[in-house]
Design a protein around this motif. Structure first.
Motif, PDB file in Angstrom:
ATOM      1  N   LYS A  18     -11.989 -21.982  22.359  1.00 17.41           N
ATOM      2  CA  LYS A  18     -11.042 -23.102  22.289  1.00 17.41           C
ATOM      3  C   LYS A  18      -9.596 -22.603  22.344  1.00 17.41           C
ATOM      4  O   LYS A  18      -8.743 -23.236  22.970  1.00 17.41           O
ATOM      5  CB  LYS A  18     -11.285 -23.910  21.009  1.00 17.41           C
ATOM      6  CG  LYS A  18     -12.574 -24.704  21.065  1.00 17.41           C
ATOM      7  CD  LYS A  18     -12.892 -25.371  19.754  1.00 17.41           C
ATOM      8  CE  LYS A  18     -11.978 -26.531  19.498  1.00 17.41           C
ATOM      9  NZ  LYS A  18     -12.386 -27.311  18.304  1.00 17.41           N
ATOM     10  N   LEU A  36     -23.293 -26.969  17.412  1.00 20.24           N
ATOM     11  CA  LEU A  36     -22.982 -26.173  16.227  1.00 20.24           C
ATOM     12  C   LEU A  36     -22.849 -27.075  15.002  1.00 20.24           C
ATOM     13  O   LEU A  36     -23.383 -26.765  13.928  1.00 20.24           O
ATOM     14  CB  LEU A  36     -21.697 -25.373  16.461  1.00 20.24           C
ATOM     15  CG  LEU A  36     -21.249 -24.441  15.354  1.00 20.24           C
ATOM     16  CD1 LEU A  36     -22.310 -23.391  15.047  1.00 20.24           C
ATOM     17  CD2 LEU A  36     -19.954 -23.751  15.750  1.00 20.24           C
ATOM     18  N   GLY A  37     -22.183 -28.191  15.143  1.00 20.85           N
ATOM     19  CA  GLY A  37     -22.052 -29.149  14.045  1.00 20.85           C
ATOM     20  C   GLY A  37     -23.396 -29.688  13.596  1.00 20.85           C
ATOM     21  O   GLY A  37     -23.660 -29.804  12.394  1.00 20.85           O
ATOM     22  N   ARG A  94     -19.289 -19.863  15.202  1.00 23.92           N
ATOM     23  CA  ARG A  94     -18.062 -20.594  14.866  1.00 23.92           C
ATOM     24  C   ARG A  94     -16.825 -19.807  15.330  1.00 23.92           C
ATOM     25  O   ARG A  94     -15.908 -20.370  15.923  1.00 23.92           O
ATOM     26  CB  ARG A  94     -18.024 -20.862  13.361  1.00 23.92           C
ATOM     27  CG  ARG A  94     -16.822 -21.569  12.838  1.00 23.92           C
ATOM     28  CD  ARG A  94     -16.579 -22.960  13.308  1.00 23.92           C
ATOM     29  NE  ARG A  94     -17.623 -23.905  12.999  1.00 23.92           N
ATOM     30  CZ  ARG A  94     -17.724 -25.089  13.592  1.00 23.92           C
ATOM     31  NH1 ARG A  94     -16.860 -25.463  14.498  1.00 23.92           N
ATOM     32  NH2 ARG A  94     -18.694 -25.903  13.281  1.00 23.92           N
ATOM     33  N   ILE A 140     -17.327 -26.657  25.989  1.00 24.29           N
ATOM     34  CA  ILE A 140     -16.802 -26.465  24.628  1.00 24.29           C
ATOM     35  C   ILE A 140     -17.266 -27.607  23.731  1.00 24.29           C
ATOM     36  O   ILE A 140     -17.729 -27.386  22.607  1.00 24.29           O
ATOM     37  CB  ILE A 140     -15.262 -26.357  24.646  1.00 24.29           C
ATOM     38  CG1 ILE A 140     -14.848 -25.007  25.221  1.00 24.29           C
ATOM     39  CG2 ILE A 140     -14.682 -26.549  23.247  1.00 24.29           C
ATOM     40  CD1 ILE A 140     -13.363 -24.855  25.491  1.00 24.29           C
ATOM     41  N   GLU A 141     -17.172 -28.833  24.232  1.00 22.57           N
ATOM     42  CA  GLU A 141     -17.592 -29.998  23.453  1.00 22.57           C
ATOM     43  C   GLU A 141     -19.082 -29.937  23.125  1.00 22.57           C
ATOM     44  O   GLU A 141     -19.496 -30.223  21.995  1.00 22.57           O
ATOM     45  CB  GLU A 141     -17.265 -31.276  24.219  1.00 22.57           C
ATOM     46  CG  GLU A 141     -17.538 -32.539  23.441  1.00 22.57           C
ATOM     47  CD  GLU A 141     -17.124 -33.779  24.222  1.00 22.57           C
ATOM     48  OE1 GLU A 141     -17.898 -34.758  24.196  1.00 22.57           O
ATOM     49  OE2 GLU A 141     -16.055 -33.770  24.847  1.00 22.57           O
ATOM     50  N   LEU A 180     -16.672 -19.792  19.174  1.00 21.67           N
ATOM     51  CA  LEU A 180     -16.208 -21.085  19.659  1.00 21.67           C
ATOM     52  C   LEU A 180     -14.701 -21.221  19.444  1.00 21.67           C
ATOM     53  O   LEU A 180     -13.982 -21.723  20.316  1.00 21.67           O
ATOM     54  CB  LEU A 180     -16.953 -22.226  18.959  1.00 21.67           C
ATOM     55  CG  LEU A 180     -16.534 -23.632  19.370  1.00 21.67           C
ATOM     56  CD1 LEU A 180     -16.788 -23.864  20.853  1.00 21.67           C
ATOM     57  CD2 LEU A 180     -17.268 -24.666  18.524  1.00 21.67           C
ATOM     58  N   HIS A 181     -14.227 -20.754  18.325  1.00 24.16           N
ATOM     59  CA  HIS A 181     -12.785 -20.777  18.043  1.00 24.16           C
ATOM     60  C   HIS A 181     -12.023 -19.992  19.120  1.00 24.16           C
ATOM     61  O   HIS A 181     -10.993 -20.466  19.628  1.00 24.16           O
ATOM     62  CB  HIS A 181     -12.512 -20.190  16.657  1.00 24.16           C
ATOM     63  CG  HIS A 181     -11.066 -20.061  16.330  1.00 24.16           C
ATOM     64  ND1 HIS A 181     -10.293 -21.128  15.913  1.00 24.16           N
ATOM     65  CD2 HIS A 181     -10.228 -18.998  16.394  1.00 24.16           C
ATOM     66  CE1 HIS A 181      -9.057 -20.716  15.713  1.00 24.16           C
ATOM     67  NE2 HIS A 181      -8.984 -19.431  16.003  1.00 24.16           N
ATOM     68  N   ALA A 191     -20.985 -17.651  21.751  1.00 22.91           N
ATOM     69  CA  ALA A 191     -21.273 -18.709  20.772  1.00 22.91           C
ATOM     70  C   ALA A 191     -22.688 -19.231  20.963  1.00 22.91           C
ATOM     71  O   ALA A 191     -23.446 -19.373  19.987  1.00 22.91           O
ATOM     72  CB  ALA A 191     -20.263 -19.849  20.899  1.00 22.91           C
ATOM     73  N   GLU A 231     -19.701 -27.259  20.517  1.00 20.20           N
ATOM     74  CA  GLU A 231     -19.146 -27.707  19.236  1.00 20.20           C
ATOM     75  C   GLU A 231     -20.064 -28.744  18.572  1.00 20.20           C
ATOM     76  O   GLU A 231     -20.310 -28.688  17.369  1.00 20.20           O
ATOM     77  CB  GLU A 231     -17.753 -28.280  19.450  1.00 20.20           C
ATOM     78  CG  GLU A 231     -17.004 -28.545  18.169  1.00 20.20           C
ATOM     79  CD  GLU A 231     -15.531 -28.809  18.426  1.00 20.20           C
ATOM     80  OE1 GLU A 231     -14.729 -28.415  17.572  1.00 20.20           O
ATOM     81  OE2 GLU A 231     -15.180 -29.407  19.470  1.00 20.20           O
ATOM     82  N   GLU A 232     -20.574 -29.693  19.353  1.00 22.69           N
ATOM     83  CA  GLU A 232     -21.486 -30.702  18.818  1.00 22.69           C
ATOM     84  C   GLU A 232     -22.791 -30.076  18.332  1.00 22.69           C
ATOM     85  O   GLU A 232     -23.290 -30.415  17.257  1.00 22.69           O
ATOM     86  CB  GLU A 232     -21.771 -31.772  19.867  1.00 22.69           C
ATOM     87  CG  GLU A 232     -20.622 -32.718  20.097  1.00 22.69           C
ATOM     88  CD  GLU A 232     -20.904 -33.740  21.187  1.00 22.69           C
ATOM     89  OE1 GLU A 232     -22.081 -33.899  21.588  1.00 22.69           O
ATOM     90  OE2 GLU A 232     -19.944 -34.390  21.636  1.00 22.69           O
ATOM     91  N   LEU A 250     -17.775 -18.666  25.034  1.00 25.46           N
ATOM     92  CA  LEU A 250     -18.773 -19.731  24.976  1.00 25.46           C
ATOM     93  C   LEU A 250     -20.187 -19.160  25.046  1.00 25.46           C
ATOM     94  O   LEU A 250     -21.084 -19.602  24.330  1.00 25.46           O
ATOM     95  CB  LEU A 250     -18.561 -20.733  26.111  1.00 25.46           C
ATOM     96  CG  LEU A 250     -17.450 -21.739  25.903  1.00 25.46           C
ATOM     97  CD1 LEU A 250     -17.189 -22.521  27.191  1.00 25.46           C
ATOM     98  CD2 LEU A 250     -17.785 -22.673  24.759  1.00 25.46           C
TER      99      LEU A 250
END
Length: 139
Positions: free
Chosen positions: A72, A101-102, A65, A94-95, A68-69, A30, A98-99, A27
């Motif tokens: 997870k 990064l998106g 990415r 993580i959430e 983060l993978h 990332a 992920e948000e 994390l």
């Protein structure tokens, strides 16, 4: 409790601790791969296309990415093995990553679309201006 069971418990506790460290490390990697706020905000260019290209470069997420993978993957493994005493904080982190990064990837895509559209728009406007100048000269 037999010695073998005690050793298994100790090994499991050690593995769970290492798994949590792997999740936290991934994390952190990332987050470190994400662009700096200043790099996204402060771009220097002489024209719009240059600004868009600089912004698109600034929005590069590097290895985020993949990191983060990994986070997870180890989190899922640890959660299924019931290896974490408290996993809510990791799930939240993580959430959040992920948000974010998106959001960055969405912004990069939008900037890419603009970087493709702006030159076409400029050419169309120049053509329209040239046609208007030609009509004015004829009149």
């Amino acid at each position: 409790m037999s010695q073998a069971t005690l050793d298994d418990d100790e090994l499991f506790t050690e593995a769970a601790s290492e798994m949590r460290e792997d999740v936290e490390s991934s994390l952190e990697a990332a987050r470190d791969s994400l662009p700096e706020a200043e790099a996204v905000w402060d771009v220097d260019s002489e024209n719009t296309l240059g600004v868009l290209n600089a912004l698109r470069s600034a929005l590069d997420v590097g290895d985020a990415r993949e990191d983060l993978h990994d986070a997870k993957k180890w989190f899922t493994m640890g959660k299924k093995a019931d290896a974490f005493e408290d996993s809510d904080d990791l799930a939240t982190e993580i959430e959040e990553v992920e948000e974010l990064l998106g959001d960055i990837e969405d912004a990069s895509e939008q900037v890419g679309d603009l970087a493709s559209t702006v030159p076409q728009l400029k050419n169309t406007l120049e053509k329209t201006d040239d046609e208007a100048d030609a009509e004015a000269a004829e009149a």
